[in-house]
Design an enzyme around this catalytic site. Structure first.
Site, PDB file in Angstrom:
ATOM      1  N   ASN A  49     -14.823   8.156  -1.399  1.00  0.00           N
ATOM      2  CA  ASN A  49     -14.486   8.965  -2.585  1.00  0.00           C
ATOM      3  C   ASN A  49     -14.079   8.112  -3.771  1.00  0.00           C
ATOM      4  OD1 ASN A  49     -15.145  11.502  -1.795  1.00  0.00           O
ATOM      5  ND2 ASN A  49     -13.142  11.959  -0.921  1.00  0.00           N
TER       6      ASN A  49
ATOM      7  N   GLU B 202     -14.345   8.247   8.178  1.00  0.00           N
ATOM      8  CA  GLU B 202     -13.454   7.164   7.745  1.00  0.00           C
ATOM      9  C   GLU B 202     -12.154   7.282   8.544  1.00  0.00           C
ATOM     10  OE1 GLU B 202     -14.311   6.129   3.129  1.00  0.00           O
ATOM     11  OE2 GLU B 202     -13.565   8.138   3.470  1.00  0.00           O
TER      12      GLU B 202
ATOM     13  N   SER C 298      -8.941  14.426   1.788  1.00  0.00           N
ATOM     14  CA  SER C 298      -9.890  13.630   1.020  1.00  0.00           C
ATOM     15  C   SER C 298      -9.175  12.615   0.147  1.00  0.00           C
ATOM     16  CB  SER C 298     -10.688  14.526   0.070  1.00  0.00           C
ATOM     17  OG  SER C 298     -11.312  15.548   0.771  1.00  0.00           O
TER      18      SER C 298
ATOM     19  N   HIS D 256     -11.400  11.154   8.168  1.00  0.00           N
ATOM     20  CA  HIS D 256     -12.041  11.789   7.019  1.00  0.00           C
ATOM     21  C   HIS D 256     -13.530  11.962   7.281  1.00  0.00           C
ATOM     22  CE1 HIS D 256     -13.410  11.735   2.622  1.00  0.00           C
ATOM     23  NE2 HIS D 256     -12.843  12.894   2.845  1.00  0.00           N
TER      24      HIS D 256
END
Ligand code: NAD
Length: 282
Positions: free
Chosen positions: A190, A152, A119, A140
């Site tokens: 994120n 991602e 992450s 991701h």
């Protein structure tokens, strides 16, 4: 690119979801976890998730069996030798991930692609010193993986164009939509999401509003399917704390500093849904 089989390292929340999504799309999958008990837990998680779809009438019995039949489980790294793509989804810890990847490169073919579901850690850092860094990348996924459409694709400085293209093809094969991000902590989602989640925690910590009201505010006022604190519980507070630390390490911006309540909850084992307790009881 042919992915037969896909190997998944770590059959926890994310690894199980990745395995289920790939098997549902017709790919053979092998899941590797630390021991028999962890493999059994991964199997139970996947069977539970696919079973819920069958119980809701969204899968036939035959399809249920077919999906589960495509997934095998092992505690032996050597069983991953034939994998065309390995997706690592072990806990968010740099030393642990690097140690596992160093063992993995000794086992898989030199042309096998190696992706991390990290992450927040840099792919360059994970791949540093490993042979053939051009085949390393980030993939991701988002939780719950079988439901969330996005992946991602994280392209590091030494990731090759061929690796990126193969990853885009893989995302399409398993029915996901890809966006491409540079190898920066937090990637796209994120980096934007974490400051929002931390702001909600600070608001709760300061007694500004109850957890339920903070969550309902964002659901009803902004149309979010889930409020921020319920989302923190779903992601896992331990995972979030490590993500914050990585983001802060990378950018040194106060919005990424975990508020004290996050650390205290993690130290107290209140990890969220997976521990049946976090901002809410489950
Ligand atoms: N939780 C999320 O919402 C989320 C979302 C996107 C990405 N991620 C990332 O995915 C990764 C995994 O997170 P998770 O939430 O699935 O964690 P988790 O704790 O649910 O699962 C980790 C799994 O890895 C296994 N494991 C530990 N050491 C291993 C080893 N040496 N070999 C094989 N397996 C091993 C554990 O037994 C466990 O089953 C982390 O990097 C995390 O940052 C998590």
């Amino acid at each position: 690119m042919k992915v037969e089989p896909l190997a998944v390292l770590g059959g926890g929340l994310m690894g199980s979801g990745i395995a289920e999504s790939a098997a549902s799309a017709g790919l053979p999958v092998i899941v590797r976890d630390v021991d028999k008990e962890a493999c059994a837990a991964a199997r139970a998680r996947i069977e539970g998730s696919v079973g819920r779809l069958r119980d809701k009438g969204r899968l036939t019995d035959a399809r249920f069996e077919e999906i589960l039949g495509r997934i095998s489980y092992t505690a032996e790294l050597e069983d991953l030798a034939d994998a065309d793509l390995v997706i690592e989804a072990v806990p968010e810890n740099l030393e642990l991930k690097r140690a596992i990847l160093a063992e993995l490169v000794e086992v898989v073919a030199p042309e096998a692609l190696i992706a991390s579901n990290t992450s927040s850690l840099a792919i360059a850092q994970l791949a540093s010193g490993m042979p053939a860094p051009e085949r390393f990348l980030g993939l991701h996924f988002f939780s719950p993986v079988p439901v969330m459409a996005l992946v991602e694709i994280v392209v590091a400085l030494r990731t090759s164009e061929a690796t990126r293209e193969a990853a885009e093809g893989f995302a399409v094969t398993i029915g996901k939509e890809a966006i491409v991000a540079k190898d920066r902590s937090g990637f796209v989602v994120n980096m934007l999401l974490v400051p929002y989640l931390m702001a909600a925690m600070r608001m709760y910590e300061e007694g500004f509003a109850t957890a339920a009201d903070i969550d309902r505010g964002m659901q009803l006022g902004c149309g979010h399917p889930m409020g921020p604190l319920a989302l923190c519980d779903m992601i896992g507070l331990d995972v979030l704390c490590m993500v914050c630390d990585s983001l802060y390490d990378e950018y040194r911006r106060p919005e990424y500093v975990p508020p004290p309540i996050l650390r205290r909850m993690v130290e107290s084992g209140l990890f969220g849904r997976k521990a049946n307790a976090g901002f809410y009881e489950y």
